[in-house]
Design a protein around this motif. Structure first.
Motif, PDB file in Angstrom:
ATOM      1  N   VAL A  75     -51.613  -5.313  14.985  1.00 54.69           N
ATOM      2  CA  VAL A  75     -52.809  -6.092  14.682  1.00 54.69           C
ATOM      3  C   VAL A  75     -52.374  -7.363  13.966  1.00 54.69           C
ATOM      4  CG1 VAL A  75     -55.015  -6.155  13.470  1.00 54.69           C
ATOM      5  CG2 VAL A  75     -54.198  -3.994  14.454  1.00 54.69           C
ATOM      6  N   LYS A  77     -53.282 -12.037  14.020  1.00 53.35           N
ATOM      7  CA  LYS A  77     -54.162 -13.091  14.551  1.00 53.35           C
ATOM      8  C   LYS A  77     -53.363 -14.277  15.090  1.00 53.35           C
ATOM      9  CE  LYS A  77     -58.720 -13.536  14.795  1.00 53.35           C
ATOM     10  NZ  LYS A  77     -59.544 -12.469  15.383  1.00 53.35           N
ATOM     11  N   THR A 100     -55.743  -7.699  19.406  1.00 54.66           N
ATOM     12  CA  THR A 100     -56.527  -8.494  18.460  1.00 54.66           C
ATOM     13  C   THR A 100     -57.046  -9.761  19.143  1.00 54.66           C
ATOM     14  OG1 THR A 100     -54.992  -7.756  16.738  1.00 54.66           O
ATOM     15  CG2 THR A 100     -56.537  -9.505  16.158  1.00 54.66           C
ATOM     16  N   LEU A 134     -56.999 -13.486   9.841  1.00 52.29           N
ATOM     17  CA  LEU A 134     -57.042 -12.032  10.015  1.00 52.29           C
ATOM     18  C   LEU A 134     -57.955 -11.428   8.953  1.00 52.29           C
ATOM     19  CD1 LEU A 134     -55.795  -9.543  11.521  1.00 52.29           C
ATOM     20  CD2 LEU A 134     -54.167  -9.416   9.623  1.00 52.29           C
ATOM     21  N   ASP A 138     -61.103  -7.242  12.244  1.00 59.27           N
ATOM     22  CA  ASP A 138     -60.040  -7.053  13.228  1.00 59.27           C
ATOM     23  C   ASP A 138     -59.449  -5.650  13.193  1.00 59.27           C
ATOM     24  OD1 ASP A 138     -59.878  -9.734  14.389  1.00 59.27           O
ATOM     25  OD2 ASP A 138     -59.215 -10.361  12.389  1.00 59.27           O
ATOM     26  N   THR A 165     -58.720  -6.716   4.231  1.00 57.65           N
ATOM     27  CA  THR A 165     -58.240  -6.033   5.432  1.00 57.65           C
ATOM     28  C   THR A 165     -57.409  -4.814   5.046  1.00 57.65           C
ATOM     29  OG1 THR A 165     -58.160  -8.168   6.555  1.00 57.65           O
ATOM     30  CG2 THR A 165     -56.952  -6.361   7.577  1.00 57.65           C
TER      31      THR A 165
END
Length: 329
Positions: A75, A77, A100, A134, A138, A165
């Motif tokens: 994962v 960005k 992602t 990110l 996500d 996150t």
């Protein structure tokens, strides 16, 4: 899934230079310096022949685990631009699941200009770009819960958005059997966020994989064992790499294993050595190998990565590791 990695999705732009070039770029040799987009473009323009590959500490680890036969995901960005496409193509080529959504506007894909000198040392100028976007949205909590280990990159602590996150990842793991692993990224990162990392180690993280300088910055005057369960921490394992001197695995109840390094056939580029070790170790761990074997897998994987330019797993890595660690075949 064996290992799910969450980190900064960065395209490594590698170029070989001499020491005079490092001085001209005004970058500290052997270090990582954050740069803005204008500086990144200037550095990119000055680079000679380059090699572009997916990068970022945890992305490198996940690629190695996948190359060894692990079921892995990542994962991170990127932007919907040329470098974002390069990152996506590269990481998927190793068998890593990368889903992602890319940014369609805002900052461009992150890049790290890696200047490699003849001694194998790498000096980095990093533009974070799209990485900073990110966020919690996500994270697929079912994907986290379905992994044996969720590996978090320490650099994510640099933004509050990314810390949120991390919190979502921790929440998902708490409701499942997934274990949280943390890489400390670099000693300066630890210095910036020591209290936060200590809190994670005391309450949430089960596995830490880091080099000796990073761990020293984290524990300071305390013993490394203070991070372990029963000694004030929450960790089951703390794995410390010592470069060419090998690595040490600390476990609960006084468990300690010293792992010898495998000398590289040729030292070309030290970029990603620690990342490769982490990927190899975690692959061995989740596949049920004894700790010394998992450490040996990491050591051998790292030795093959430093024998080439860039942190990507070399071709036939699984077979190469099996030559030194037959149990991994």
């Amino acid at each position: 899934m064996d290992v799910l990695g969450i980190g900064n999705a960065i395209v490594d732009v590698l170029t070989q230079v001499d020491d005079d070039t490092i001085t001209a770029f005004d970058l500290p040799k052997g270090g990582m310096t954050l740069v803005d987009q204008d500086q990144a473009e200037a550095l990119y323009a000055k680079a000679r022949e380059t090699t572009e590959r997916s990068g970022g500490s945890v992305a490198n680890s996940i690629a190695v685990a996948a190359a060894l036969g692990g079921d892995t995901g990542y994962v991170g960005k990127v932007h919907d631009d040329q470098l974002g496409t390069s990152f996506t193509t590269s990481i998927r080529s190793h068998g890593v699941s990368f889903r992602t959504p890319a940014l369609s506007e805002g900052p461009s894909t992150a890049r790290c200009l890696v200047l490699v000198t003849p001694d194998g040392e790498r000096t980095m100028g990093t533009y974070l770009g799209a990485c900073t976007a990110l966020g919690p949205s996500d994270i697929d909590q079912e994907e986290v819960a379905g992994s044996a280990v969720a590996l978090i990159e320490g650099y994510l602590a640099d933004t509050e958005h990314a810390r949120e996150t991390i919190g979502k990842i921790i929440d998902a793991s708490a409701k499942s059997e997934a274990r949280i692993a943390l890489t400390l990224s670099d000693a300066l990162c630890v210095d910036r966020h020591r209290d936060y990392f200590r809190e994670l180690a005391a309450e949430n993280v089960e596995i830490i994989v880091a080099d000796e300088d990073e761990v020293a910055a984290l524990v300071r005057d305390e013993p490394i064992e203070s991070l372990l369960r029963g000694n004030g921490g929450n960790c089951e394992l703390v794995v410390v790499t010592h470069g060419p001197k090998g690595s040490t695995i600390y476990g609960e109840g006084g468990v300690r294993h010293e792992i010898e390094a495998r000398p590289a056939d040729e030292l070309v580029d030290t970029t990603g050595a620690g990342d490769a070790y982490a990927g190899g170790f975690l692959y061995g761990l989740v596949r049920g190998f004894e700790l010394p074997v998992a450490g040996r897998i990491g050591s051998v994987a790292a030795s093959h990565v430093v024998a080439q330019l860039g942190a990507q797993p070399p071709e036939n890595l699984k077979a190469k590791v099996a030559q030194d660690v037959p149990e991994a075949g």
